[in-house]
Design a protein around this motif. Structure first.
Motif, PDB file in Angstrom:
ATOM      1  N   PRO A  94      -0.152  29.326  49.322  1.00 54.29           N
ATOM      2  CA  PRO A  94      -0.312  28.963  50.725  1.00 54.29           C
ATOM      3  C   PRO A  94      -1.039  27.632  50.924  1.00 54.29           C
ATOM      4  CG  PRO A  94      -1.427  31.056  50.223  1.00 54.29           C
ATOM      5  CD  PRO A  94      -0.859  30.556  48.956  1.00 54.29           C
ATOM      6  N   VAL A  95      -0.586  26.902  51.933  1.00 52.42           N
ATOM      7  CA  VAL A  95      -1.225  25.641  52.316  1.00 52.42           C
ATOM      8  C   VAL A  95      -1.793  25.810  53.725  1.00 52.42           C
ATOM      9  CG1 VAL A  95      -0.967  23.156  52.655  1.00 52.42           C
ATOM     10  CG2 VAL A  95       0.473  24.331  50.961  1.00 52.42           C
ATOM     11  N   VAL A  96      -3.107  25.709  53.824  1.00 53.17           N
ATOM     12  CA  VAL A  96      -3.790  25.780  55.116  1.00 53.17           C
ATOM     13  C   VAL A  96      -4.033  24.348  55.569  1.00 53.17           C
ATOM     14  CG1 VAL A  96      -5.926  26.482  56.293  1.00 53.17           C
ATOM     15  CG2 VAL A  96      -4.935  27.941  54.502  1.00 53.17           C
ATOM     16  N   CYS A  97      -3.822  24.071  56.860  1.00 55.09           N
ATOM     17  CA  CYS A  97      -4.124  22.739  57.372  1.00 55.09           C
ATOM     18  C   CYS A  97      -5.236  22.865  58.408  1.00 55.09           C
ATOM     19  CB  CYS A  97      -2.880  22.115  58.000  1.00 55.09           C
ATOM     20  SG  CYS A  97      -3.145  20.399  58.492  1.00 55.09           S
ATOM     21  N   ALA A  98      -6.292  22.078  58.236  1.00 50.14           N
ATOM     22  CA  ALA A  98      -7.385  22.032  59.206  1.00 50.14           C
ATOM     23  C   ALA A  98      -7.278  20.697  59.945  1.00 50.14           C
ATOM     24  CB  ALA A  98      -8.733  22.150  58.499  1.00 50.14           C
ATOM     25  N   VAL A  99      -6.746  20.765  61.157  1.00 53.54           N
ATOM     26  CA  VAL A  99      -6.522  19.550  61.941  1.00 53.54           C
ATOM     27  C   VAL A  99      -7.821  19.219  62.668  1.00 53.54           C
ATOM     28  CG1 VAL A  99      -5.088  18.463  63.703  1.00 53.54           C
ATOM     29  CG2 VAL A  99      -4.085  20.139  62.143  1.00 53.54           C
ATOM     30  N   ASN A 100      -8.554  18.262  62.104  1.00 55.13           N
ATOM     31  CA  ASN A 100      -9.913  17.964  62.539  1.00 55.13           C
ATOM     32  C   ASN A 100      -9.966  16.991  63.704  1.00 55.13           C
ATOM     33  OD1 ASN A 100      -8.868  16.382  60.211  1.00 55.13           O
ATOM     34  ND2 ASN A 100     -10.576  15.037  60.775  1.00 55.13           N
ATOM     35  N   GLY A 101      -8.844  16.345  64.012  1.00 52.17           N
ATOM     36  CA  GLY A 101      -8.808  15.378  65.111  1.00 52.17           C
ATOM     37  C   GLY A 101      -7.352  15.058  65.392  1.00 52.17           C
ATOM     38  N   VAL A 102      -7.093  13.902  65.977  1.00 49.26           N
ATOM     39  CA  VAL A 102      -5.726  13.607  66.403  1.00 49.26           C
ATOM     40  C   VAL A 102      -4.740  13.639  65.236  1.00 49.26           C
ATOM     41  CG1 VAL A 102      -5.935  11.091  66.209  1.00 49.26           C
ATOM     42  CG2 VAL A 102      -4.348  12.071  67.873  1.00 49.26           C
ATOM     43  N   ALA A 103      -3.579  14.256  65.518  1.00 49.69           N
ATOM     44  CA  ALA A 103      -2.466  14.290  64.558  1.00 49.69           C
ATOM     45  C   ALA A 103      -1.284  13.675  65.288  1.00 49.69           C
ATOM     46  CB  ALA A 103      -2.155  15.723  64.139  1.00 49.69           C
ATOM     47  N   ALA A 104      -0.910  12.443  64.909  1.00 45.02           N
ATOM     48  CA  ALA A 104       0.114  11.714  65.667  1.00 45.02           C
ATOM     49  C   ALA A 104       1.284  11.346  64.767  1.00 45.02           C
ATOM     50  CB  ALA A 104      -0.485  10.453  66.286  1.00 45.02           C
ATOM     51  N   GLY A 105       2.472  11.288  65.359  1.00 48.34           N
ATOM     52  CA  GLY A 105       3.675  10.897  64.628  1.00 48.34           C
ATOM     53  C   GLY A 105       3.883  11.794  63.425  1.00 48.34           C
ATOM     54  N   ALA A 106       4.172  11.171  62.284  1.00 46.40           N
ATOM     55  CA  ALA A 106       4.384  11.950  61.071  1.00 46.40           C
ATOM     56  C   ALA A 106       3.159  12.812  60.761  1.00 46.40           C
ATOM     57  CB  ALA A 106       4.689  11.030  59.897  1.00 46.40           C
ATOM     58  N   GLY A 107       1.976  12.384  61.180  1.00 44.63           N
ATOM     59  CA  GLY A 107       0.759  13.165  60.947  1.00 44.63           C
ATOM     60  C   GLY A 107       0.831  14.525  61.626  1.00 44.63           C
ATOM     61  N   CYS A 147       2.676  22.732  57.177  1.00 45.32           N
ATOM     62  CA  CYS A 147       1.785  23.590  56.385  1.00 45.32           C
ATOM     63  C   CYS A 147       1.948  25.050  56.825  1.00 45.32           C
ATOM     64  CB  CYS A 147       0.344  23.123  56.546  1.00 45.32           C
ATOM     65  SG  CYS A 147       0.092  21.451  55.895  1.00 45.32           S
ATOM     66  N   ASP A 148       1.463  25.973  56.023  1.00 42.92           N
ATOM     67  CA  ASP A 148       1.723  27.381  56.294  1.00 42.92           C
ATOM     68  C   ASP A 148       0.881  27.947  57.430  1.00 42.92           C
ATOM     69  OD1 ASP A 148       3.676  27.924  54.226  1.00 42.92           O
ATOM     70  OD2 ASP A 148       2.047  27.494  52.834  1.00 42.92           O
ATOM     71  N   ILE A 149      -0.401  27.643  57.431  1.00 42.80           N
ATOM     72  CA  ILE A 149      -1.291  28.165  58.472  1.00 42.80           C
ATOM     73  C   ILE A 149      -2.095  26.973  59.001  1.00 42.80           C
ATOM     74  CG2 ILE A 149      -3.156  29.771  59.040  1.00 42.80           C
ATOM     75  CD1 ILE A 149      -2.260  31.587  56.834  1.00 42.80           C
ATOM     76  N   VAL A 150      -1.963  26.712  60.298  1.00 46.44           N
ATOM     77  CA  VAL A 150      -2.590  25.531  60.875  1.00 46.44           C
ATOM     78  C   VAL A 150      -3.714  25.951  61.819  1.00 46.44           C
ATOM     79  CG1 VAL A 150      -2.219  23.372  62.132  1.00 46.44           C
ATOM     80  CG2 VAL A 150      -0.349  24.355  60.784  1.00 46.44           C
ATOM     81  N   LEU A 151      -4.911  25.457  61.522  1.00 48.38           N
ATOM     82  CA  LEU A 151      -6.057  25.606  62.424  1.00 48.38           C
ATOM     83  C   LEU A 151      -6.332  24.224  63.005  1.00 48.38           C
ATOM     84  CD1 LEU A 151      -8.592  27.563  60.149  1.00 48.38           C
ATOM     85  CD2 LEU A 151      -6.985  28.510  61.801  1.00 48.38           C
ATOM     86  N   ALA A 152      -6.803  24.168  64.244  1.00 52.17           N
ATOM     87  CA  ALA A 152      -7.145  22.869  64.815  1.00 52.17           C
ATOM     88  C   ALA A 152      -8.457  22.970  65.576  1.00 52.17           C
ATOM     89  CB  ALA A 152      -6.036  22.374  65.750  1.00 52.17           C
ATOM     90  N   ALA A 153      -9.242  21.912  65.487  1.00 54.25           N
ATOM     91  CA  ALA A 153     -10.475  21.816  66.268  1.00 54.25           C
ATOM     92  C   ALA A 153     -10.103  21.674  67.746  1.00 54.25           C
ATOM     93  CB  ALA A 153     -11.280  20.596  65.815  1.00 54.25           C
ATOM     94  N   HIS A 154     -10.938  22.216  68.626  1.00 58.97           N
ATOM     95  CA  HIS A 154     -10.659  22.117  70.062  1.00 58.97           C
ATOM     96  C   HIS A 154     -10.424  20.679  70.504  1.00 58.97           C
ATOM     97  CE1 HIS A 154     -12.495  26.284  71.243  1.00 58.97           C
ATOM     98  NE2 HIS A 154     -11.246  26.364  70.828  1.00 58.97           N
ATOM     99  N   SER A 155     -11.096  19.726  69.865  1.00 62.87           N
ATOM    100  CA  SER A 155     -10.947  18.327  70.285  1.00 62.87           C
ATOM    101  C   SER A 155      -9.703  17.649  69.698  1.00 62.87           C
ATOM    102  CB  SER A 155     -12.184  17.521  69.866  1.00 62.87           C
ATOM    103  OG  SER A 155     -12.256  17.451  68.457  1.00 62.87           O
ATOM    104  N   ARG A 203      -4.449  28.879  65.132  1.00 60.55           N
ATOM    105  CA  ARG A 203      -5.640  29.038  65.939  1.00 60.55           C
ATOM    106  C   ARG A 203      -6.306  27.713  66.280  1.00 60.55           C
ATOM    107  NH1 ARG A 203      -8.437  34.327  63.408  1.00 60.55           N
ATOM    108  NH2 ARG A 203      -6.964  35.683  64.484  1.00 60.55           N
ATOM    109  N   ALA A 204      -6.822  27.627  67.471  1.00 55.64           N
ATOM    110  CA  ALA A 204      -7.711  26.537  67.856  1.00 55.64           C
ATOM    111  C   ALA A 204      -9.129  27.081  67.817  1.00 55.64           C
ATOM    112  CB  ALA A 204      -7.381  26.063  69.274  1.00 55.64           C
ATOM    113  N   VAL A 205     -10.040  26.335  67.204  1.00 59.65           N
ATOM    114  CA  VAL A 205     -11.421  26.826  67.044  1.00 59.65           C
ATOM    115  C   VAL A 205     -12.393  25.729  67.461  1.00 59.65           C
ATOM    116  CG1 VAL A 205     -10.787  28.400  65.167  1.00 59.65           C
ATOM    117  CG2 VAL A 205     -11.553  26.105  64.625  1.00 59.65           C
TER     118      VAL A 205
END
Ligand code: LHQ
Length: 257
Positions: free
Chosen positions: A96-109, A116-124, A178-180
């Motif tokens: 499994p690949v977990v992605c922690a999106v810590n800030g802006v994810a734009a375009g290919a980002g 990724c398999d499980i995506v978490l993102a910071a509220h911001s 999830r957004a955290v």
């Protein structure tokens, strides 16, 4: 430009070009490809966590990184050489690949996060299908993944308008797991990766295969595939351990084999 941390049973990979919001240049692509190949090949690594350094996750292609002078670059070649293999590496990773999106994810980002398999993102954090803003087509699998995640109506509008989606909205739409709260992102993502690293890795890899195939299979073809994958899962030591542990009313000790 990718920080690799080897932890107990899993690896954390951090995109590290924080002054460019971790936009991809050739070096970042090469470093990430090498880090993912190593993680895939290492049997002691049973989960991967991908994140970004600084205030962004990834701003997509580095728009300042234009090689070859004034001639228009062949962007198809860039996808073929760099982005498409990256998306395939993530989807085909046998763990499994977990992605922690810590800030802006734009375009290919944005679309690499969604691969990724499980995506978490910071509220911001925000997801932006920025391609339309500069005359490009969404890539890195986004035209495949996004409509399946959020539905056709939302995917079309997001891709034609290039409007940002905030993390909480992304969770509500089913775009991410999830957004955290910002300060909870890394602890939660690390706990998730550590937990996945104790799970029956082969079974999870086979599950990824089944889910990916379901995008194009008929129900009947998918039933046949489930039969074949279950046959493989049923031969793994972790399956035997899972059943024994259940019957003995104790926690399982999976080895990933
Ligand atoms: C950047 C970038 C960036 C360089 C921020 N490049 N420097 C595939 C194949 C081949 C070719 C083309 O594309 C593709 C796929 C793609 O990914 S296309 C889409 C490319 N990405 C974008 O269009 C996003 C561009 N960036 C933005 O719209 C903004 O930077 C976002 C909304 C991501 C963040 O905005 P802010 O939070 O306001 O930050 P900022 O804009 O001030 O950026 C911080 C710095 O990072 C800044 O540099 P500076 O020297 O002024 O501090 C930006 O220039 C730089 N940066 N993205 N993609």
């Amino acid at each position: 430009t990718v920080l690799v941390e080897r932890l107990e049973g899993w690896r954390k990979l951090t995109l590290h070009r924080p002054d460019r919001l971790n936009a991809f240049n050739e070096d970042l692509h090469a470093a990430l490809a090498a880090a993912l190949d190593e993680a895939a090949a290492d049997a002691d690594c049973r989960a991967v966590l991908l994140t970004g350094a600084g205030r962004g996750f990834c701003a997509g292609q580095d728009l300042g990184d234009r090689r070859g002078g004034d001639a228009p670059p062949d962007l198809g070649d860039t996808l073929e050489r760099l982005y498409n293999p990256l998306v395939r590496r993530l989807r085909d990773m046998p763990k499994p690949v977990v992605c922690a999106v810590n800030g802006v994810a734009a375009g290919a980002g944005a679309n690499i996060a969604l691969a990724c398999d499980i995506v978490l993102a910071a509220h911001s954090a925000k997801f932006i299908q920025a391609f339309a803003r500069i005359g490009l087509v969404p890539d890195s699998g986004g035209t495949h993944t996004l409509p399946r995640l959020v539905g056709e109506a939302r995917a079309r509008a997001l891709m034609l308008l290039g409007e940002p989606v905030e993390a909480r909205q992304a969770e509500a739409w089913g775009m991410i797991w999830r957004a955290v709260p910002d300060e909870a992102l890394m602890p939660e993502a690390e706990a998730l990766a550590a937990r996945l690293a104790t799970q029956p890795t082969q079974g999870l890899a086979l599950t990824k295969q089944a889910l990916d195939a379901s995008a194009t299979n008929t129900l009947s073809a998918q039933l046949d595939l489930e039969r074949d994958l279950q046959r493989q899962a049923g031969r793994t030591p972790d399956y035997a351990e899972g059943v024994h542990a259940f019957l003995e009313k104790r926690p399982p000790r999976f080895t990933g084999r």
